[in-house]
Design an enzyme around this catalytic site. Structure first.
Site, short mmCIF file in Angstrom:
data_model
loop_
_atom_site.label_atom_id
_atom_site.label_comp_id
_atom_site.label_asym_id
_atom_site.label_seq_id
_atom_site.Cartn_x
_atom_site.Cartn_y
_atom_site.Cartn_z
N ASP A 1 48.51 -21.47 8.28
CA ASP A 1 48.78 -20.13 8.29
C ASP A 1 47.48 -19.27 8.92
O ASP A 1 46.40 -19.57 8.21
CB ASP A 1 49.78 -19.41 7.52
CG ASP A 1 51.17 -20.05 7.30
OD1 ASP A 1 51.37 -20.78 8.16
OD2 ASP A 1 51.59 -19.95 6.11
N1 URA Z 1 52.23 -24.03 3.45
C1 URA Z 1 52.22 -22.48 3.81
O1 URA Z 1 53.12 -21.77 3.48
N2 URA Z 1 51.15 -22.14 4.39
C2 URA Z 1 50.19 -23.06 5.22
O2 URA Z 1 49.30 -22.33 5.90
C3 URA Z 1 50.16 -24.23 4.83
C4 URA Z 1 51.18 -24.73 3.99
#
Ligand code: URA
Length: 235
Positions: free
Chosen positions: A101
């Site tokens: 993310d």
């Molecule tokens: N899980 C999440 O919620 N975000 C990420 O970036 C990776 C795994």
């Protein structure tokens, strides 16, 4: 056989125009002889190509580990700053393996080994991903058990068993073997908590190098590449 200018540009050493210029300056040798014609063909596997006396190592595949900083998106193009903007090597075919993310930090493998990336991400392969998560509220006693048994997300998705290791009241490490959208954040939402900071520490047996500051990257070592390939179809 391959044109010399193409070899240099594919390795991300310089553009074809720059290759023409530096070859004109007599800076490139093949098997000890200066070559000035960028269209000359060489065998990258067997010919000894040197630029300014330094050997140009030909490798079909390259592998980088990036410590992804927050605020950068995991994509290869777009109007926003992407993880690829942080990598000087502009060789075609390089892409990030998996997605973090925008606000997540940590380990991101960037390679042009497409089949490997595909295998590491395949939902059938259950490749481990380890994260460090900081939470808004203290961990509850039953969270590790609920994750170990397989937590059901708010939309009804059943997750595979995951291992939670508490670090302190509001910090833990979490090892998951699948990669659903926002998975870690949604797992904690399912137990009434909230992730306030997330960093990926490991993918399969590839550990984030803690010497890399967010935004920094380095090539994988030969040993790391072999570990990553072990058990895959390229082993
Ligand atoms: N899980 C999440 O919620 N975000 C990420 O970036 C990776 C795994």
């Amino acid at each position: 056989m391959m044109r010399i200018d193409k070899l240099l540009s594919e390795l991300g050493i310089c553009t074809r125009t720059e290759a023409k210029k530096l070859m004109k300056q007599g800076r490139l040798t093949v098997n000890g002889e200066v070559r000035k014609d960028p269209s000359d063909k060489i065998n990258p596997e067997t010919d000894n190509v040197c630029l300014d006396g330094e050997p140009v190592i030909y490798s079909e595949y390259v592998y980088y580990m990036l410590n992804k900083p927050a605020g950068v998106i995991t994509a290869t193009e777009g109007s926003e700053m992407t993880v690829m903007d942080l990598i000087a090597d502009q060789r075609r075919g390089l892409y990030p393996v998996g997605r973090l993310d925008k606000d997540t930090e940590g380990l991101l493998l960037i390679t042009n080994n497409g089949p490997l990336g595909h295998e590491l991400l395949s939902p059938k392969k259950h490749v481990d991903k380890e994260y460090l998560a900081e939470l808004a509220k203290p961990l509850q006693e039953d969270t590790a058990d609920r994750f170990r048994e397989g937590i059901t997300l708010e939309d009804g998705t059943l997750c595979r068993p995951a291992e939670l290791i508490a670090v302190n009241e509001k910090t833990c490490r979490l090892i998951i073997s699948e990669g659903r959208f926002h998975q870690v954040k949604r797992m904690f939402e399912a137990v009434g908590n909230e992730v306030v900071y997330l960093k990926r520490l490991r993918m399969k047996n590839l550990q984030l190098d803690e010497n890399l500051m967010p935004g920094e990257y380095r090539e994988l070592t030969e040993a790391e590449i072999q570990d990553l390939l072990s058990g895959t179809s390229q082993d």
